[in-house]
Each structure stands twice: as C-alpha cells, then as structure tokens.
Design a protein around this motif. Structure first.
Motif, short mmCIF file in Angstrom:
data_model
loop_
_atom_site.label_atom_id
_atom_site.label_comp_id
_atom_site.label_asym_id
_atom_site.label_seq_id
_atom_site.Cartn_x
_atom_site.Cartn_y
_atom_site.Cartn_z
N LYS A 18 19.25 17.57 -5.44
CA LYS A 18 18.34 18.92 -4.99
C LYS A 18 18.00 19.01 -3.84
O LYS A 18 17.83 19.52 -2.95
CB LYS A 18 17.00 19.26 -6.35
CG LYS A 18 16.39 20.28 -6.32
CD LYS A 18 15.51 20.65 -7.29
CE LYS A 18 14.86 22.14 -7.27
NZ LYS A 18 13.38 21.69 -7.89
N ALA A 19 17.50 17.85 -3.79
CA ALA A 19 16.19 17.66 -2.38
C ALA A 19 17.76 18.03 -1.09
O ALA A 19 17.97 18.13 -0.15
CB ALA A 19 15.72 16.13 -2.03
N TYR A 20 18.97 17.58 -1.69
CA TYR A 20 20.57 17.28 -0.58
C TYR A 20 20.71 18.95 -0.78
O TYR A 20 21.23 19.76 0.34
CB TYR A 20 21.43 16.75 -1.37
CG TYR A 20 22.60 17.16 -0.16
CD1 TYR A 20 22.54 15.43 1.32
CD2 TYR A 20 23.94 17.00 -0.78
CE1 TYR A 20 23.28 15.94 1.38
CE2 TYR A 20 24.96 17.16 -0.23
CZ TYR A 20 25.03 16.12 1.15
OH TYR A 20 26.17 16.04 2.01
N SER A 21 20.35 19.49 -2.04
CA SER A 21 21.46 20.77 -2.04
C SER A 21 19.87 21.71 -1.35
O SER A 21 21.09 23.34 -0.67
CB SER A 21 21.26 21.69 -3.32
OG SER A 21 20.53 21.19 -3.78
N VAL A 22 18.98 21.33 -1.00
CA VAL A 22 18.05 23.14 -1.23
C VAL A 22 17.98 22.79 0.36
O VAL A 22 17.05 24.08 1.53
CB VAL A 22 16.93 22.73 -1.77
CG1 VAL A 22 16.64 22.82 -3.10
CG2 VAL A 22 16.24 21.36 -1.03
N GLN A 23 18.64 22.15 1.33
CA GLN A 23 18.88 22.27 3.00
C GLN A 23 19.60 23.19 3.57
O GLN A 23 19.21 24.15 4.43
CB GLN A 23 19.01 21.54 3.45
CG GLN A 23 19.10 19.82 3.01
CD GLN A 23 19.69 18.46 3.75
OE1 GLN A 23 19.83 18.23 4.87
NE2 GLN A 23 20.67 17.72 2.70
N GLY B 153 24.84 31.33 2.47
CA GLY B 153 25.57 31.66 3.71
C GLY B 153 26.11 31.10 4.79
O GLY B 153 27.10 30.88 5.33
N GLU B 154 24.86 29.35 4.69
CA GLU B 154 25.20 28.68 5.23
C GLU B 154 26.84 27.42 5.43
O GLU B 154 27.05 27.18 4.43
CB GLU B 154 23.89 28.05 5.45
CG GLU B 154 22.94 28.53 6.26
CD GLU B 154 21.31 28.34 6.43
OE1 GLU B 154 20.97 28.15 7.43
OE2 GLU B 154 21.73 27.06 6.01
N ASN B 155 27.12 26.90 6.46
CA ASN B 155 28.27 26.09 5.88
C ASN B 155 27.28 24.70 6.06
O ASN B 155 26.31 23.74 6.07
CB ASN B 155 28.73 25.52 7.62
CG ASN B 155 29.72 26.52 8.04
OD1 ASN B 155 29.89 27.61 7.25
ND2 ASN B 155 29.58 27.10 8.94
N TYR B 156 28.39 24.10 5.05
CA TYR B 156 28.30 22.83 3.62
C TYR B 156 28.08 21.57 5.95
O TYR B 156 27.13 20.49 4.96
CB TYR B 156 29.73 22.34 3.30
CG TYR B 156 29.36 23.23 2.26
CD1 TYR B 156 28.53 23.07 0.94
CD2 TYR B 156 30.46 23.29 2.09
CE1 TYR B 156 28.17 23.92 0.38
CE2 TYR B 156 30.49 24.30 0.42
CZ TYR B 156 29.84 24.51 -0.10
OH TYR B 156 29.82 25.27 -1.37
N ASN B 157 28.35 21.52 6.79
CA ASN B 157 27.93 20.79 7.59
C ASN B 157 27.02 20.71 8.60
O ASN B 157 26.91 19.35 9.05
CB ASN B 157 29.59 21.02 8.22
CG ASN B 157 29.13 22.21 9.69
OD1 ASN B 157 28.55 22.83 9.16
ND2 ASN B 157 29.86 22.78 10.62
N LEU B 158 26.56 21.21 7.85
CA LEU B 158 24.90 21.33 8.52
C LEU B 158 23.73 20.60 7.37
O LEU B 158 22.79 20.39 7.84
CB LEU B 158 23.92 22.76 8.15
CG LEU B 158 24.88 23.83 8.80
CD1 LEU B 158 23.89 25.57 8.61
CD2 LEU B 158 24.87 23.41 10.36
N LEU B 159 24.80 20.33 6.02
CA LEU B 159 23.69 19.32 5.06
C LEU B 159 24.15 17.51 5.93
O LEU B 159 24.43 17.24 6.73
CB LEU B 159 24.39 18.77 3.87
CG LEU B 159 24.49 20.23 2.45
CD1 LEU B 159 26.18 20.37 1.63
CD2 LEU B 159 23.73 20.62 2.50
#
Length: 334
Positions: free
Chosen positions: A96-101, A105-111
């Motif tokens: 959850k801490a990973y996904s709520v970043q 609409g934002e790109n996954y490379n921002l994780l």
C-alpha cells in the motif's frame, strides 16, 4: 532513572518519530538496514497514516514512516503481540505504501522503492538463527531477483538477540540492545552513552521528561498489552481444557484418536474467541463506560478477525457512539 519501554507503540513513536528525532532515526536505520554505514545522511519523518485512495480499502496506521536517501520510503512497525495474520498485514502495508505514491494518471516510473522494517518481540522465523532477516522478491526456482530494490522486507526479532552489555561490538548491537533492555535499565550504560544518538534516545525515553497525559497514555498501552497476553494465555488454556474434555467425549463414540484431535482444535478456537471478547469488552468499558446488553450481543456476533480489528480500533474510541459507528460499519460489510 526509569525509562519507557521502546517496544510499545507510544514509546517507539515518541523516541523515533518525534520532530526532534531525525538524528536518532538516521542512526537507527543506518545501523539496522546498512550495517552502521552512513548510507542515510538525511531523511524526512512523514505522517504514518496511509489514507486509502479507493473506496472500501482499509485504512493503515504505522508506527513511523520516513523518506530517506534516494527517494526511498521506510515504513517501520514495532510489534509486541504475535497476532493472527500479522505477516499478511506487513505485506499489505508495504504494497500500500508503494501504490499510494501515484496519483490518478501518473506514470509507473514515478514509483520509488519501499522498505518495510518490522521489529518483533517474538520469533517469526524459528528456522532462522539470524536476528535480522531480509526478504525481497525472487524467481521461485532459480532465486533470480525481480525488482529487488523496489520492495524489501527487513525483520528484527528481539528474542533472538542474546548479547550482554560487555559483548556489544557494533552500532547495530547497541541499538538492538537498547530496544530490548531499555525498560529494565536504571541508568545509561557507558557502552551506549558514548553514542550521541543513543544518549539522546535515552533522554527522550526518561519517564521524568514525560508529562502526566503521556504517562497515562503509556500506562494504558502497557496494560492493554499485558491484558492481551493474559487473555491469549488464558484462552489457550481454557480452549485446551475444553477441547480435551470434548475430544474425550466424542472419542468414546467416534474413535478416541479422531475425537480428541477435533475436540482440542474446536475448543482452542472457541476458548480464544471467548477470551478475546471478554478482554475487549473490559477494555471498552474502561475507555467509554458500561456497555448495554445490545452492544455486547453485537460484539459477540463478530468473527475472530473482526474482534482482532476491534481490539486495535478501540484505543481511538472516545465515546460509546464511536463503538456504535464502528459496529454498524462492520455489520454492513457482512
């Protein structure tokens, strides 16, 4: 001097999650995560509440949460009681801490990577001898890493640490010793006091520096933990006794071996649930006042998992209406 127990959630947040605790947390995390190497030079202690972005998703409360070097997030939890499904809760909190970043609409490379650091006052991995264990995602057969840096799980099992004060060698040893023994100490040992961050941690942990409200809150938490431990022990004993009696009775008709085995299992389960319910009702009445028979019936109808959830939630209840709202919300989900 008397020191608060850093293994309780209140004390842990006080020592490591306060506004003045940045240097303490940096030293502690470097010691536990990076073998005392100065990898983390700065960090930001942030709100440990993980609000759900999807309706119906469970809220999450952590002990401490911080952003460290390289845009990594560390979520830290101190766990005293070995409750059911605790391992899954760790996985849930980390993902959850990973996904709520990300926002919609934002790109996954921002994780950015997440490290879940869990300190336990019980053994989680009895087949492992190490005090600190590290897990990441790997291919099942060949053990090849899969995005190894993205999600990492680190566990510190305090009962496995058996070094004496004279045997402490590293900063890692000293921080684990502090976590395990601070409550029993009456002065700051020289071996620990020569580390500025540890000396500051002892200062924060000194009961003389707490106000009356903080001391009362701390006492409530410690009583709750002791009551929970007592309830688990009593419920297990009652369950075993009932299970043996029921098993023997059933065994006479259905076969001794099968009857005793089934009876013990059913009795333990029923005994633990009854013991937990009795404890939770007592804790609720301490917090919000006497409960009506109707409310007690509603609590008795909860599942074992819901009783566990209520046991965590009740510490935040200020009135009977909070309990009523919680019960209505959970009954609606059934």
């Amino acid at each position: 001097m008397n020191f608060i127990n850093p293994k309780t959630d209140f004390a842990f947040k006080k020592i490591f999650g306060s506004a003045d605790s940045k240097d303490i947390l940096i030293s502690f995390l470097n010691a536990i995560l990076y073998e005392a190497q100065p990898v983390i030079e700065d960090l930001e202690i942030i709100d440990p509440y993980l609000a759900p972005k999807i309706k119906g998703v469970k809220d999450t409360y952590l002990d401490v949460k911080a952003k460290i070097s390289g845009s990594k997030t560390v979520i830290i939890e101190m766990q005293v009681l070995n409750v059911e499904s605790f391992e899954k809760r760790i996985l849930y909190n980390a993902t959850k801490a990973y996904s709520v970043q990300l926002k919609s609409g934002e790109n996954y490379n921002l994780l950015n990577p997440v490290i879940a650091l869990t300190i336990t006052d019980f053994q989680m991995f009895e087949h492992l001898e190490t005090v600190i264990s590290r897990f990441c995602i790997k291919e099942k057969n060949n053990l090849v890493d899969y995005l190894a840096d993205e999600l990492e799980f680190v566990f510190v099992e305090l009962p496995k640490f058996d070094k004496t004060l004279a045997e402490l060698e590293t900063l890692t040893d000293k921080w684990i010793y502090f976590m395990k023994t601070a409550r029993t100490l009456r002065s700051v040992p020289e071996e620990l006091g020569n580390v500025p961050e540890l000396r500051k941690a002892f200062t924060i942990a000194n009961e003389a520096n707490l106000d009356p409200d903080e001391l009362e809150d701390l006492e409530r938490r410690e009583i709750f933990i002791q009551d929970q431990r007592g309830a688990i022990t009593k419920a297990t004993r009652i369950g075993i006794e009932q299970g043996i009696r029921q098993g023997i009775e059933q065994g006479i008709e259905q076969g001794i071996e099968q009857g005793i085995e089934q009876g013990i299992e059913q009795g333990i389960e029923q005994g633990i649930k009854q013991g937990n319910m009795t404890l939770i009702v007592r804790q609720l009445e301490r917090s919000v006042g006497l409960l009506s028979p109707e409310l007690k019936i509603s609590i008795a109808q909860l599942s074992a998992q819901q009783l566990e959830n209520l046991g965590e939630a009740l510490l935040d209840f200020a009135s009977v209406s909070d309990l009523t709202t919680w019960l209505q919300a959970h009954n609606d989900r059934q």
